[in-house]
Design an enzyme around this catalytic site. Structure first.
Site, PDB file in Angstrom:
ATOM      1  N   THR A  94       0.837  -1.194   0.000  1.00 53.09           N
ATOM      2  CA  THR A  94       0.000   0.000   0.000  1.00 53.09           C
ATOM      3  C   THR A  94       0.875   1.249   0.000  1.00 53.09           C
ATOM      4  OG1 THR A  94      -1.939   1.033   1.010  1.00 53.09           O
ATOM      5  CG2 THR A  94      -0.351   0.036   2.542  1.00 53.09           C
ATOM      6  N   LYS A 129       3.365   1.388  -3.876  1.00 55.58           N
ATOM      7  CA  LYS A 129       2.725   0.645  -4.981  1.00 55.58           C
ATOM      8  C   LYS A 129       3.444   0.815  -6.321  1.00 55.58           C
ATOM      9  CE  LYS A 129      -2.109   0.416  -3.468  1.00 55.58           C
ATOM     10  NZ  LYS A 129      -3.491   0.639  -3.915  1.00 55.58           N
ATOM     11  N   ASP A 170      -6.983  -4.122  -7.437  1.00 54.56           N
ATOM     12  CA  ASP A 170      -7.987  -3.082  -7.134  1.00 54.56           C
ATOM     13  C   ASP A 170      -9.131  -3.098  -8.155  1.00 54.56           C
ATOM     14  OD1 ASP A 170      -6.987  -2.069  -4.776  1.00 54.56           O
ATOM     15  OD2 ASP A 170      -5.743  -0.554  -5.757  1.00 54.56           O
ATOM     16  N   GLY A 213      -4.588   7.187  -8.074  1.00 54.91           N
ATOM     17  CA  GLY A 213      -4.303   5.757  -8.146  1.00 54.91           C
ATOM     18  C   GLY A 213      -5.560   4.904  -8.221  1.00 54.91           C
TER      19      GLY A 213
END
Ligand SMILES: NC(=O)c1ccc[n+]([C@@H]2O[C@H](COP(=O)([O-])OP(=O)(O)OC[C@H]3O[C@@H](n4cnc5c(N)ncnc54)[C@H](OP(=O)(O)O)[C@@H]3O)[C@@H](O)[C@H]2O)c1
Length: 279
Positions: A68, A72, A108, A135
């Site tokens: 995280t 990333k 994600d 992001g």
């Protein structure tokens, strides 16, 4: 907490700071549910130490890690191979250490789409308006574009929106100030900005201008019911909150490290939501 054996598999989440992360709770819930001989731990890794820390985890026999903020992007350089989503998004949030190699993926977009499916929403049913170009927006746009959905991006900094749009076909940009006006042309709107999050400002969006079939999705999950989702309910629109994406994005990593594709259900939702409500 089950007693671990010498065969236990270990994974964790690397970030800085990492104390706010709910991932140990999510993975811990599943480890207990499935009675797995394994552990998932927070890994506070300072900027500048990421590479050393990951090589160390791999050398120490970890199965992998979630990645995280702020690591990333740096994680990309560490990978021997990456899945298509990580290539498209240009960021990695899941590492698997196996046979001396590091495989990176980005889950994600998978989490976002799986959460829509949970809510019986077809992501490619009509044009989608994505608010934001950071992001999270990048993962959402990439996952929609690969499904062939028509996507419009509106972002405060238009240059950032343009830069994102040029990377995918079928993606256009509208001015941030026109975000409410163009709502009527879309069947899905996604808040991928940090607006609406506790401690940030509120998102100003006039839902009165939307099509009655509009689905309103918010990636923000603190608070779980944002002002945007409350307003959408008030207008009789279907809503999708951000918690489901958070839970679903954790599945591929868990399966790779611990060998079970875990279920996202109400019991898990309540378990994590109770923690979110506690601050
Ligand atoms: N549910 C999930 O699993 C999940 C996963 C990832 C992220 N998220 C959530 O998604 C949100 C965005 O995360 P991120 O990682 O993409 O953050 P980020 O990279 O920092 O991007 C932030 C975005 O918000 C916009 N923004 C910030 N303040 C604004 C303001 N005052 N007015 C208008 N726009 C503003 C930024 O616009 P500019 O480009 O103009 O600065 C940018 O588009 C966060 O709330 C995060 O918690 C949820």
């Amino acid at each position: 907490m089950p007693i671990l054996s010498g065969m236990a598999r270990v994974a964790g989440i690397a970030g800085w700071p990492v104390a706010h992360s709910r991932s140990p709770r999510v993975h811990g819930f599943w480890l207990r549910r499935y009675g797995i001989d394994g552990a998932y731990v927070p890994l506070p890794v300072r900027p500048g130490h990421f590479d050393t820390a990951m090589q160390g985890l791999a050398a120490a026999g970890f199965s992998g890690a979630n990645i995280t903020i702020p690591h990333k992007l740096e994680a990309v350089a560490l990978c021997d191979e990456m899945d298509d989503a990580a290539h498209r998004i240009g960021a990695v949030n899941t590492l698997v250490f196996k046979d001396g190699r590091i495989k990176g993926s980005n889950t994600d977009g998978f989490g976002f789409i799986a959460n829509l499916h949970d809510h019986q929403v077809d992501p490619a049913a009509g044009p989608a308006l994505v608010l934001g170009a950071g992001g999270a927006a990048r993962a959402v746009v990439a996952s929609l574009a690969v499904l062939g959905a028509r996507v419009t991006i509106a972002n405060r900094s238009s240059a950032r929106a343009e830069a994102l749009a040029t990377q995918f076909s079928g993606v256009r940009v509208v001015a941030w100030d026109l975000r409410s006006e163009v709502l009527r042309d879309h069947s899905l709107v996604v808040n991928a900005t940090s607006l609406g999050m506790s401690g940030h400002g509120e998102l100003d969006l006039n839902l009165g201008l939307s099509h009655p079939a509009l689905v309103v999705a918010d990636l923000v999950y603190v608070p779980l019911e944002t002002a945007l989702l409350r307003a959408a309910r008030h207008h009789g629109l279907r809503v999708v909150d951000g918690l489901g994406m958070l839970l679903h994005q954790a599945r591929p990593g868990f399966e790779a490290w611990f060998g079970v594709d875990p279920t996202v259900d109400q019991e898990l939702r309540h378990f994590v939501a109770a923690d979110l409500a506690g601050g």
